[in-house]
Write a protein that holds these residues in place. Sequence first.
Motif, PDB file in Angstrom:
ATOM      1  N   THR A  28       0.825  -1.207   0.000  1.00  0.00           N
ATOM      2  CA  THR A  28       0.000   0.000   0.000  1.00  0.00           C
ATOM      3  C   THR A  28       0.861   1.259   0.000  1.00  0.00           C
ATOM      4  O   THR A  28       0.572   2.221  -0.722  1.00  0.00           O
ATOM      5  CB  THR A  28      -0.953  -0.003   1.210  1.00  0.00           C
ATOM      6  OG1 THR A  28      -1.759  -1.184   1.151  1.00  0.00           O
ATOM      7  CG2 THR A  28      -1.846   1.217   1.221  1.00  0.00           C
ATOM      8  N   VAL A  29       1.923   1.252   0.789  1.00  0.00           N
ATOM      9  CA  VAL A  29       2.839   2.392   0.809  1.00  0.00           C
ATOM     10  C   VAL A  29       3.506   2.542  -0.557  1.00  0.00           C
ATOM     11  O   VAL A  29       3.638   3.656  -1.078  1.00  0.00           O
ATOM     12  CB  VAL A  29       3.891   2.243   1.933  1.00  0.00           C
ATOM     13  CG1 VAL A  29       5.002   3.263   1.790  1.00  0.00           C
ATOM     14  CG2 VAL A  29       3.231   2.376   3.297  1.00  0.00           C
ATOM     15  N   GLN A  53       4.507   1.324 -13.454  1.00  0.00           N
ATOM     16  CA  GLN A  53       4.626  -0.136 -13.351  1.00  0.00           C
ATOM     17  C   GLN A  53       4.512  -0.584 -11.892  1.00  0.00           C
ATOM     18  O   GLN A  53       3.921  -1.627 -11.602  1.00  0.00           O
ATOM     19  CB  GLN A  53       5.966  -0.612 -13.912  1.00  0.00           C
ATOM     20  CG  GLN A  53       6.102  -0.515 -15.401  1.00  0.00           C
ATOM     21  CD  GLN A  53       7.492  -0.935 -15.868  1.00  0.00           C
ATOM     22  OE1 GLN A  53       8.438  -0.982 -15.087  1.00  0.00           O
ATOM     23  NE2 GLN A  53       7.598  -1.234 -17.150  1.00  0.00           N
ATOM     24  N   ALA A  54       5.084   0.189 -10.985  1.00  0.00           N
ATOM     25  CA  ALA A  54       5.041  -0.158  -9.566  1.00  0.00           C
ATOM     26  C   ALA A  54       3.609  -0.147  -9.044  1.00  0.00           C
ATOM     27  O   ALA A  54       3.236  -0.990  -8.216  1.00  0.00           O
ATOM     28  CB  ALA A  54       5.915   0.797  -8.754  1.00  0.00           C
ATOM     29  N   ILE A  55       2.805   0.786  -9.519  1.00  0.00           N
ATOM     30  CA  ILE A  55       1.402   0.831  -9.101  1.00  0.00           C
ATOM     31  C   ILE A  55       0.708  -0.461  -9.522  1.00  0.00           C
ATOM     32  O   ILE A  55       0.079  -1.139  -8.701  1.00  0.00           O
ATOM     33  CB  ILE A  55       0.682   2.061  -9.710  1.00  0.00           C
ATOM     34  CG1 ILE A  55       1.225   3.356  -9.106  1.00  0.00           C
ATOM     35  CG2 ILE A  55      -0.836   1.963  -9.495  1.00  0.00           C
ATOM     36  CD1 ILE A  55       0.814   4.620  -9.842  1.00  0.00           C
ATOM     37  N   SER A 110      -1.533  -5.693  -8.112  1.00  0.00           N
ATOM     38  CA  SER A 110      -1.657  -7.115  -8.420  1.00  0.00           C
ATOM     39  C   SER A 110      -1.172  -7.964  -7.245  1.00  0.00           C
ATOM     40  O   SER A 110      -1.800  -8.967  -6.879  1.00  0.00           O
ATOM     41  CB  SER A 110      -0.853  -7.440  -9.682  1.00  0.00           C
ATOM     42  OG  SER A 110      -0.878  -8.813  -9.948  1.00  0.00           O
ATOM     43  N   LEU A 111      -0.066  -7.560  -6.654  1.00  0.00           N
ATOM     44  CA  LEU A 111       0.480  -8.271  -5.496  1.00  0.00           C
ATOM     45  C   LEU A 111      -0.540  -8.312  -4.358  1.00  0.00           C
ATOM     46  O   LEU A 111      -0.766  -9.367  -3.749  1.00  0.00           O
ATOM     47  CB  LEU A 111       1.765  -7.578  -5.037  1.00  0.00           C
ATOM     48  CG  LEU A 111       2.599  -8.276  -3.982  1.00  0.00           C
ATOM     49  CD1 LEU A 111       3.368  -9.434  -4.619  1.00  0.00           C
ATOM     50  CD2 LEU A 111       3.578  -7.297  -3.354  1.00  0.00           C
ATOM     51  N   MET A 126       8.750 -12.598  -8.867  1.00  0.00           N
ATOM     52  CA  MET A 126       8.116 -11.428  -9.478  1.00  0.00           C
ATOM     53  C   MET A 126       8.683 -10.150  -8.878  1.00  0.00           C
ATOM     54  O   MET A 126       8.971  -9.187  -9.590  1.00  0.00           O
ATOM     55  CB  MET A 126       6.597 -11.480  -9.300  1.00  0.00           C
ATOM     56  CG  MET A 126       5.934 -12.587 -10.075  1.00  0.00           C
ATOM     57  SD  MET A 126       4.128 -12.555 -10.059  1.00  0.00           S
ATOM     58  CE  MET A 126       3.721 -12.403  -8.340  1.00  0.00           C
ATOM     59  N   LEU A 127       8.861 -10.138  -7.558  1.00  0.00           N
ATOM     60  CA  LEU A 127       9.439  -8.969  -6.898  1.00  0.00           C
ATOM     61  C   LEU A 127      10.889  -8.784  -7.338  1.00  0.00           C
ATOM     62  O   LEU A 127      11.322  -7.662  -7.573  1.00  0.00           O
ATOM     63  CB  LEU A 127       9.353  -9.108  -5.375  1.00  0.00           C
ATOM     64  CG  LEU A 127       9.913  -7.927  -4.581  1.00  0.00           C
ATOM     65  CD1 LEU A 127       9.122  -6.658  -4.861  1.00  0.00           C
ATOM     66  CD2 LEU A 127       9.896  -8.235  -3.099  1.00  0.00           C
TER      67      LEU A 127
END
Length: 188
Positions: free
Chosen positions: A67-68, A91-93, A98-99, A177-178
């Motif tokens: 969330t952060v 992309q991070a959003i 998705s995560l 993925m991370l």
Amino acid sequence: MRSLILAALLLGTAACSEQAAAPPEPSAEETIAKAEQQAERREEAVQNSEGLSDAQEFIDEIAVDGTVEIGMAKIAAEQASRDEVKAFAEQAITFNQSLLQDLSAAAGAAGALQVNTVLSDQDERNFAQLRGARSIDDMYLERTRERYEDMAEDLSEYAAEGEVAALKEWAAKAVPMLQDHRDELAAL
């Protein structure tokens, strides 16, 4: 007169039978009380199981981190000066949303666990600090690197040692993925 009384009694009886046919809707207070009881039962189930308690703690950490990350990425996507930072933030959003969706599904599959994304006052202050920074790009990238390191450690640890199978499986899938996302970040 007798016929009027009989008619009134018949109408009253008919009205009572119609009301009995449809159960009354629960009041807002009853609905809230029922939801609170269900939440308390879930919390008790989690507290009574060390494995579930550890799993809930893991979920809470990953959910807040995700969330952060979404919040910081939104700020960077709007205010960063470099196009590549803005593109990474977008992309991070998507990645973190998705995560969190996958985490929510895994928590649901595990039973009594919930995804909580309540942010601390410190997280909120960090957002304000990022919004007011002269160089959002570097601050965002630095903070994201730090948070991704923490997330990678938490995910790897739970994938190796976690007790709730659905979460352990999810964490094992989330680690690579991370890592891919971190590799993109390292290139910036």
